[in-house]
Design an enzyme around this catalytic site. Structure first.
Site, PDB file in Angstrom:
ATOM      1  N   PRO A 181       0.843  -1.207   0.000  1.00  0.00           N
ATOM      2  CA  PRO A 181       0.000   0.000   0.000  1.00  0.00           C
ATOM      3  C   PRO A 181       0.875   1.252   0.000  1.00  0.00           C
ATOM      4  CG  PRO A 181       0.016  -1.001   2.187  1.00  0.00           C
ATOM      5  CD  PRO A 181       0.781  -1.930   1.301  1.00  0.00           C
ATOM      6  N   ASP A 216       5.648   2.387   2.700  1.00  0.00           N
ATOM      7  CA  ASP A 216       4.716   1.289   2.938  1.00  0.00           C
ATOM      8  C   ASP A 216       3.836   1.665   4.128  1.00  0.00           C
ATOM      9  OD1 ASP A 216       3.440  -1.090   3.618  1.00  0.00           O
ATOM     10  OD2 ASP A 216       5.167  -2.340   3.112  1.00  0.00           O
ATOM     11  N   HIS A 217       2.564   1.886   3.858  1.00  0.00           N
ATOM     12  CA  HIS A 217       1.669   2.394   4.900  1.00  0.00           C
ATOM     13  C   HIS A 217       1.364   1.348   5.969  1.00  0.00           C
ATOM     14  CE1 HIS A 217      -0.540   5.473   6.639  1.00  0.00           C
ATOM     15  NE2 HIS A 217      -1.514   5.664   5.765  1.00  0.00           N
ATOM     16  N   ARG A 218       1.734   0.073   5.721  1.00  0.00           N
ATOM     17  CA  ARG A 218       1.561  -0.945   6.755  1.00  0.00           C
ATOM     18  C   ARG A 218       2.572  -0.766   7.884  1.00  0.00           C
ATOM     19  NH1 ARG A 218       2.315  -6.157   3.104  1.00  0.00           N
ATOM     20  NH2 ARG A 218       4.078  -4.822   2.512  1.00  0.00           N
ATOM     21  N   ILE A 248       4.723   2.418   8.044  1.00  0.00           N
ATOM     22  CA  ILE A 248       4.970   3.841   8.307  1.00  0.00           C
ATOM     23  C   ILE A 248       3.672   4.618   8.132  1.00  0.00           C
ATOM     24  CG2 ILE A 248       6.244   5.870   7.525  1.00  0.00           C
ATOM     25  CD1 ILE A 248       8.322   3.789   6.379  1.00  0.00           C
TER      26      ILE A 248
END
Length: 455
Positions: free
Chosen positions: A251, A427-429, A431
């Site tokens: 993501p 990576d929004h998972r 950060i």
């Protein structure tokens, strides 16, 4: 005369690399570390050296063969039974290797003269599984035959994409499944109807089948005019599959910002003038790498990789940078950037970029990165969305600096300043947006006033 098999040494995480050049032939005398063959990995070519000195008795591979670590590539008659004819790692193995070869030759000779027909020994001997019943032996044989033939790296690649290898047809030797086979299978599955994708052995979590994508359009381009078909280079085919996977499975969020590098550019030009005679040319990349090291120290979650439910925090700082080559982009890695000065970083990055253009990067040159930098400043453009280089969790995109009017509080006026566009994909998972904003803000402070790097 002692005979030794020469095998492919450790070539990193790569397997099933293609033999593209034979550098010796039977009868040639070779020395230790002399190159025997050239192989091409996903993103580079490399030469495999001999670990012994002597005369090539026979080559065990041919052009186009796929080889991996441990693959036997040649048999060599050692020169004069001398300890100096072997590399350190092979001296202790010579007697064992020679005995094995002699035993194999004797077995072949016995088989050739024996009146026993091959059919008489075609069934497995009972001693192979002394505790198992006949039915259990049959079940075990069936399991072995049904197990897809693929290397560990290909199995890992298939798992990441959610592919059932039992449904993939292998094109390698003896039906071995290669990474290209997996990629072709995924491509075919994605072009099929969404409802059949799950049935084809690709899970919704790994392929994007749950997105309900319509089939890829099939167009007869020639009916609109003249066309030319040009196959993609090996690098573009491999990197394209990796980029597709990374874009679908990670993501992405991209944070943009502009940084005033007017003072840093003046400093860079002054250093280049000072070191003009040494041949070292300082680019903006060297300063960005040095500033990136400080950012990773302050924000360690950017120097990490996601492995299942665990976050792997790295204590080393290896910075990758995208290098443009005639065959596509590759990402060499500057190792231990936190232990190097600006001049060392500039020198090493220049050497790695040159190796990349010549196609001489080794697998080790492209592994172990903490975070990557994709700089398009030498070409042009401003902001863009760089794709994260898995298994890293962030990548920095750098555009071309432009002179823009900026409000200066000290003079209460607008002044022309050199502004550098930055694009941080993360990576929004791992950060969140706040951490990304703090990271790029801190990076901007360092580049605007490079003295802060010493703090």
């Amino acid at each position: 005369m002692q005979v030794l098999e020469i095998k492919v040494p450790d070539i990193g995480d790569f397997s099933e690399v293609t033999v593209i050049e034979l550098l010796v032939k039977p009868g040639d005398h070779v020395n230790i570390e002399q190159s025997l063959i050239t192989v091409e990995s996903d993103k580079a070519s490399m030469e495999i050296p001999s670990n012994a000195a002597g005369v090539i008795e026979s080559l065990l591979i041919k052009l186009g063969d796929k080889v991996s670590e441990g693959t036997a590539i040649a048999r060599i008659q050692l020169a004069g039974h001398s300890e100096q004819s072997l590399s350190v790692g092979e001296r202790a193995q010579t007697a064992t290797a020679t005995t094995a070869i002699d035993t194999d030759a004797a077995a072949k000779s016995t088989a050739a003269t024996s009146p026993i027909k091959l059919e008489a020994v075609s069934t497995p001997p009972q001693t192979a599984m002394p505790q198992a019943s006949t039915s259990h032996q049959a079940d075990a044989a069936t399991l072995l035959l049904d197990k897809p033939h693929a290397s560990p790296s290909v199995r890992k690649f298939a798992r990441e994409l959610g592919v059932d290898l039992s449904r993939v047809k292998g094109s390698g030797a003896k039906g071995r499944i290669t990474q290209t086979d997996v990629q072709s299978y995924v491509k075919g599955a994605l072009q099929s109807s969404p409802s059949s994708t799950e049935q084809n052995g690709i899970s919704a979590s790994g392929s994007g089948a749950a997105l309900g994508l319509i089939p890829w359009p099939k167009v007869d381009f020639e009916k609109f005019g003249a066309i030319e078909r040009k196959p993609l280079s090996r690098i573009k085919k491999i990197s394209g599959a990796n980029l597709h996977r990374n874009w679908v499975m990670i993501p992405h969020v991209t944070q943009h910002d502009e940084v005033d590098i007017s003072d840093l550019e003046t400093f860079r030009q002054a250093l280049n003038d000072e070191h003009a005679k040494s041949g070292i040319k300082l680019t903006m990349l060297a300063f960005i790498v040095k500033a990136m090291v400080q950012c990773l120290k302050r924000f360690p979650e950017f120097n990490a990789s996601l492995e299942g439910d665990d976050l792997i925090l790295k204590k080393y700082m290896h910075i990758g940078f995208a290098a443009d080559t005639p065959n596509g982009l590759v990402v060499p890695v500057l190792r231990d950037a936190d232990k190097k000065g600006i001049l060392d970083i500039a020198r090493e990055s220049s050497e790695l970029a040159a190796k990349a253009r010549e196609g001489k990067l080794s697998p080790a040159d492209m592994q172990g990165g903490s975070i990557s930098i994709s700089s398009l400043g030498g070409i042009g453009g401003s902001f863009f969305t760089p794709i994260i280089n898995a298994p890293e969790v962030a990548i920095l995109g750098v555009g071309r600096g432009q002179m823009k009017p900026q409000w200066q509080a000290r003079t209460t006026s607008f002044e022309p300043r050199l502004m550098l566009p930055l694009s941080l994909s993360y990576d929004h998972r791992v950060i969140d947006g706040a951490a990304a904003a703090r990271f790029i803000s801190y990076l901007g402070q360092l580049l605007s006033d490079f003295r802060r790097v010493t703090l």
